[in-house]
Design a protein around this motif. Structure first.
Motif, PDB file in Angstrom:
ATOM      1  N   PRO A 142     -12.330 -23.435 -17.851  1.00 37.90           N
ATOM      2  CA  PRO A 142     -12.317 -23.338 -19.315  1.00 37.90           C
ATOM      3  C   PRO A 142     -11.286 -24.278 -19.938  1.00 37.90           C
ATOM      4  CG  PRO A 142     -10.917 -21.637 -18.438  1.00 37.90           C
ATOM      5  CD  PRO A 142     -11.413 -22.438 -17.247  1.00 37.90           C
ATOM      6  N   ARG A 143     -11.467 -24.560 -21.204  1.00 38.76           N
ATOM      7  CA  ARG A 143     -10.377 -25.089 -22.019  1.00 38.76           C
ATOM      8  C   ARG A 143      -9.994 -23.965 -22.966  1.00 38.76           C
ATOM      9  NH1 ARG A 143     -10.375 -30.357 -26.040  1.00 38.76           N
ATOM     10  NH2 ARG A 143     -12.140 -29.277 -27.002  1.00 38.76           N
ATOM     11  N   VAL A 144      -8.763 -23.509 -22.848  1.00 43.77           N
ATOM     12  CA  VAL A 144      -8.291 -22.398 -23.672  1.00 43.77           C
ATOM     13  C   VAL A 144      -7.596 -22.942 -24.916  1.00 43.77           C
ATOM     14  CG1 VAL A 144      -8.058 -20.838 -21.708  1.00 43.77           C
ATOM     15  CG2 VAL A 144      -6.114 -22.289 -22.377  1.00 43.77           C
ATOM     16  N   LYS A 145      -7.258 -22.058 -25.803  1.00 45.07           N
ATOM     17  CA  LYS A 145      -6.564 -22.474 -27.014  1.00 45.07           C
ATOM     18  C   LYS A 145      -5.116 -22.876 -26.705  1.00 45.07           C
ATOM     19  CE  LYS A 145      -9.328 -20.098 -30.489  1.00 45.07           C
ATOM     20  NZ  LYS A 145     -10.494 -19.892 -29.604  1.00 45.07           N
ATOM     21  N   SER A 146      -4.567 -23.663 -27.587  1.00 40.99           N
ATOM     22  CA  SER A 146      -3.213 -24.174 -27.418  1.00 40.99           C
ATOM     23  C   SER A 146      -2.161 -23.151 -27.808  1.00 40.99           C
ATOM     24  CB  SER A 146      -3.052 -25.429 -28.283  1.00 40.99           C
ATOM     25  OG  SER A 146      -1.703 -25.823 -28.353  1.00 40.99           O
ATOM     26  N   PHE A 147      -1.024 -23.200 -27.133  1.00 38.79           N
ATOM     27  CA  PHE A 147       0.118 -22.392 -27.562  1.00 38.79           C
ATOM     28  C   PHE A 147       0.628 -22.887 -28.911  1.00 38.79           C
ATOM     29  CE2 PHE A 147       1.948 -20.508 -23.361  1.00 38.79           C
ATOM     30  CZ  PHE A 147       0.715 -19.962 -23.067  1.00 38.79           C
ATOM     31  N   ALA A 148       0.382 -24.163 -29.207  1.00 43.75           N
ATOM     32  CA  ALA A 148       0.853 -24.729 -30.471  1.00 43.75           C
ATOM     33  C   ALA A 148       0.202 -24.065 -31.674  1.00 43.75           C
ATOM     34  CB  ALA A 148       0.575 -26.230 -30.507  1.00 43.75           C
ATOM     35  N   ASP A 149      -0.922 -23.374 -31.454  1.00 43.99           N
ATOM     36  CA  ASP A 149      -1.583 -22.674 -32.552  1.00 43.99           C
ATOM     37  C   ASP A 149      -0.831 -21.414 -32.973  1.00 43.99           C
ATOM     38  OD1 ASP A 149      -3.591 -24.574 -32.536  1.00 43.99           O
ATOM     39  OD2 ASP A 149      -4.876 -23.424 -31.165  1.00 43.99           O
ATOM     40  N   GLY A 150       0.159 -21.034 -32.167  1.00 45.98           N
ATOM     41  CA  GLY A 150       0.967 -19.865 -32.518  1.00 45.98           C
ATOM     42  C   GLY A 150       0.448 -18.554 -31.985  1.00 45.98           C
ATOM     43  N   ASP A 151      -0.596 -18.587 -31.138  1.00 44.32           N
ATOM     44  CA  ASP A 151      -1.168 -17.349 -30.602  1.00 44.32           C
ATOM     45  C   ASP A 151      -1.396 -17.490 -29.096  1.00 44.32           C
ATOM     46  OD1 ASP A 151      -2.337 -14.915 -30.206  1.00 44.32           O
ATOM     47  OD2 ASP A 151      -4.190 -15.355 -31.307  1.00 44.32           O
ATOM     48  N   PRO A 152      -0.322 -17.512 -28.301  1.00 42.03           N
ATOM     49  CA  PRO A 152      -0.489 -17.654 -26.852  1.00 42.03           C
ATOM     50  C   PRO A 152      -1.224 -16.481 -26.215  1.00 42.03           C
ATOM     51  CG  PRO A 152       1.777 -17.073 -27.378  1.00 42.03           C
ATOM     52  CD  PRO A 152       1.093 -17.377 -28.682  1.00 42.03           C
ATOM     53  N   VAL A 153      -1.162 -15.313 -26.859  1.00 48.15           N
ATOM     54  CA  VAL A 153      -1.837 -14.135 -26.300  1.00 48.15           C
ATOM     55  C   VAL A 153      -3.340 -14.372 -26.234  1.00 48.15           C
ATOM     56  CG1 VAL A 153      -2.354 -11.688 -26.663  1.00 48.15           C
ATOM     57  CG2 VAL A 153      -0.031 -12.550 -27.053  1.00 48.15           C
ATOM     58  N   ARG A 154      -3.903 -14.981 -27.286  1.00 49.69           N
ATOM     59  CA  ARG A 154      -5.341 -15.272 -27.276  1.00 49.69           C
ATOM     60  C   ARG A 154      -5.680 -16.261 -26.157  1.00 49.69           C
ATOM     61  NH1 ARG A 154      -9.847 -12.903 -28.076  1.00 49.69           N
ATOM     62  NH2 ARG A 154      -9.901 -13.527 -25.882  1.00 49.69           N
ATOM     63  N   SER A 155      -4.867 -17.251 -25.981  1.00 46.54           N
ATOM     64  CA  SER A 155      -5.098 -18.244 -24.943  1.00 46.54           C
ATOM     65  C   SER A 155      -5.095 -17.610 -23.557  1.00 46.54           C
ATOM     66  CB  SER A 155      -4.018 -19.336 -25.027  1.00 46.54           C
ATOM     67  OG  SER A 155      -4.182 -20.286 -24.013  1.00 46.54           O
ATOM     68  N   VAL A 156      -4.058 -16.821 -23.275  1.00 43.82           N
ATOM     69  CA  VAL A 156      -3.929 -16.215 -21.945  1.00 43.82           C
ATOM     70  C   VAL A 156      -4.975 -15.129 -21.743  1.00 43.82           C
ATOM     71  CG1 VAL A 156      -2.385 -14.931 -20.419  1.00 43.82           C
ATOM     72  CG2 VAL A 156      -1.475 -16.785 -21.825  1.00 43.82           C
ATOM     73  N   ARG A 157      -5.309 -14.387 -22.792  1.00 43.45           N
ATOM     74  CA  ARG A 157      -6.324 -13.337 -22.668  1.00 43.45           C
ATOM     75  C   ARG A 157      -7.679 -13.941 -22.290  1.00 43.45           C
ATOM     76  NH1 ARG A 157      -7.493  -8.097 -24.219  1.00 43.45           N
ATOM     77  NH2 ARG A 157      -9.639  -7.704 -24.865  1.00 43.45           N
ATOM     78  N   THR A 158      -8.019 -15.066 -22.916  1.00 42.34           N
ATOM     79  CA  THR A 158      -9.285 -15.732 -22.581  1.00 42.34           C
ATOM     80  C   THR A 158      -9.298 -16.182 -21.139  1.00 42.34           C
ATOM     81  OG1 THR A 158      -9.759 -16.435 -24.844  1.00 42.34           O
ATOM     82  CG2 THR A 158     -10.678 -17.785 -23.073  1.00 42.34           C
ATOM     83  N   LEU A 159      -8.215 -16.798 -20.696  1.00 38.77           N
ATOM     84  CA  LEU A 159      -8.139 -17.253 -19.308  1.00 38.77           C
ATOM     85  C   LEU A 159      -8.197 -16.078 -18.344  1.00 38.77           C
ATOM     86  CD1 LEU A 159      -7.739 -19.448 -17.201  1.00 38.77           C
ATOM     87  CD2 LEU A 159      -5.269 -19.283 -17.594  1.00 38.77           C
ATOM     88  N   ASP A 160      -7.484 -15.021 -18.646  1.00 41.75           N
ATOM     89  CA  ASP A 160      -7.464 -13.819 -17.808  1.00 41.75           C
ATOM     90  C   ASP A 160      -8.874 -13.222 -17.699  1.00 41.75           C
ATOM     91  OD1 ASP A 160      -7.051 -11.349 -16.602  1.00 41.75           O
ATOM     92  OD2 ASP A 160      -5.336 -10.806 -17.852  1.00 41.75           O
ATOM     93  N   GLY A 161      -9.533 -13.022 -18.848  1.00 38.02           N
ATOM     94  CA  GLY A 161     -10.875 -12.443 -18.828  1.00 38.02           C
ATOM     95  C   GLY A 161     -11.878 -13.330 -18.121  1.00 38.02           C
ATOM     96  N   PHE A 162     -11.741 -14.632 -18.290  1.00 35.91           N
ATOM     97  CA  PHE A 162     -12.641 -15.583 -17.645  1.00 35.91           C
ATOM     98  C   PHE A 162     -12.486 -15.524 -16.125  1.00 35.91           C
ATOM     99  CE2 PHE A 162     -13.738 -19.815 -16.069  1.00 35.91           C
ATOM    100  CZ  PHE A 162     -14.952 -20.067 -16.696  1.00 35.91           C
ATOM    101  N   LEU A 163     -11.247 -15.626 -15.644  1.00 29.45           N
ATOM    102  CA  LEU A 163     -10.999 -15.596 -14.199  1.00 29.45           C
ATOM    103  C   LEU A 163     -11.380 -14.245 -13.585  1.00 29.45           C
ATOM    104  CD1 LEU A 163      -7.554 -17.426 -14.003  1.00 29.45           C
ATOM    105  CD2 LEU A 163      -9.633 -18.092 -12.771  1.00 29.45           C
TER     106      LEU A 163
END
Length: 390
Positions: A142-163
């Motif tokens: 996947p390409r997840v969202k950036s931490f620069a967007d201010g929401d690292p939880v969304r980025s890591v949650r997507t990666l976690d759920g995907f894996l």
């Protein structure tokens, strides 16, 4: 012979440690297979039929709009290799249209706070189905969202759920996984993301170092902190650096009509990437052409191919052997340009390398330096891998 110094090594007490550090940072390694492209598909448009659909669409365009006798003029290809290039492109589109697939949860997907979890689960199911069918590309993730967007939880949650979803459905993590981490505006984000990968490995029962990531160089801020210390600081987790042409040119305040892959500002960024990652084993990838055929008209399609092939050729000439493809039509011009690039000098390089090995002149007044011979040998190896001959 007579010498003055009896024990030179005693005069260099830190040498062994420095040399070990050199071998760790800049490991001597042979050229290995690297995908010629990464295909980005928005998560909401990705399913188990995506790879086949892209291949079918590209092959249809190829068969209808690119007869072999037109390839030389359209792609400025040496007529001696036209037949070989045409045959290889046809075979590639039928056999393996996508070498590297990225399911996009970032710019190509957008902000969908109420939908992303569902698309993550569907993407994981599709990956597991592709794996079961033997059609999962050699690289994927996947390409997840950036931490620069201010929401690292969304980025890591997507990666976690995907894996988690892929492993649950496939029984294990299929080979070739990598995750793309975009818009890295602060160096600290890299270490923070690497820590998340380590935690996911432990939680999922994966071996240490299994989860690796690639960064996207999409802003001038990112270029400013690319240096030789970056790779060791991430304990081997950094696998690649991909250039993002549109965000980067925007960060340089270039006008819209100058947001192009061959702009000098992009050349500078690519050269910084090469300098920072040379010898580290980190792969480099160029960006994309954000255009596709506006209709099925032959001239429209061929104009797009000519434009895209020119961009691919620019990347190749700068030592970037991978790029992004955003539409099935790009597969045709990608493979045609890549195969023509590798085949155009294959015989010449082979002859010159053999002449060097046999300690004889290569002819034509050529006197090759050892570094040139090493580069030609690497080019031949890269060509063999790209052309599928090994």
């Amino acid at each position: 012979m007579r010498v003055t110094l009896s024990d030179p090594l005693a005069l260099i007490p830190g040498f062994e440690q420095t040399h070990r550090e050199q071998e760790t940072r800049y490991p001597a390694s042979a050229v290995e297979w690297q995908p010629v492209h990464t295909v980005y598909v928005p998560a909401d448009r990705f399913d188990a039929g995506t790879v086949t659909a892209w291949g079918d669409a590209a092959l249809d365009l190829f068969e209808r709009h690119l007869p072999a006798n037109d390839l030389a003029e359209l792609f400025e290809t040496d007529e001696r290799i036209v037949s070989a290039v045409h045959e290889k492109v046809a075979a590639k589109l039928a056999r393996e249209p996508i070498e590297d697939l990225r399911v996009d949860f970032e710019d190509g997907y957008g902000l969908r706070p109420g939908e992303e979890d569902g698309h993550v689960a569907a993407a994981a199911e599709a990956v597991a189905a592709l794996h079961a069918n033997g059609t999962l590309p050699r690289r994927w993730g996947p390409r997840v969202k950036s931490f620069a967007d201010g929401d690292p939880v969304r980025s890591v949650r997507t990666l976690d759920g995907f894996l988690t979803g892929v492993i649950e459905r496939a029984g294990s993590l299929p080979d070739g996984f990598v995750v793309t981490f975009p818009k890295v505006l602060m160096r600290a984000y890299l270490g923070q993301f690497a820590d998340c990968l380590e935690a996911l490995e432990k939680g999922l029962g994966l071996g240490a170092g299994t989860l690796r990531f690639e960064i996207q160089v999409e802003a001038t801020q990112t270029v400013s902190f690319l240096d030789a210390d970056l790779v060791p600081s991430l304990d081997g987790r950094l696998s690649a650096a991909h250039f993002g042409v549109f965000d980067y040119t925007a960060s340089c305040s270039l006008p819209p009509h100058e947001q192009r892959l061959d702009h000098p500002a992009c050349d500078h960024a690519r050269h910084v990437m090469q300098t920072a990652f040379a010898g580290t084993g980190v792969e480099l990838s160029d960006g994309s052409l954000a255009a596709f055929p506006a209709s099925d008209d032959r001239q429209v399609v061929r104009d797009l191919w000519r434009r895209h092939a020119g961009m691919v050729g620019h990347s190749l000439s700068h030592g970037f052997y991978q790029g992004w493809d955003m539409h099935p039509s790009h597969l045709v011009s990608r493979y045609a340009a890549v195969y023509a690039f590798h085949l155009s000098r294959y015989e010449e390089y082979s002859h010159r390398v053999r002449a060097w090995q046999e300690q004889r002149g290569a002819g034509g007044g050529v006197m090759d330096e050892p570094a040139t011979v090493k580069t030609m040998a690497a080019a031949l190896r890269r060509a063999d891998l790209a052309l599928g001959d090994v």
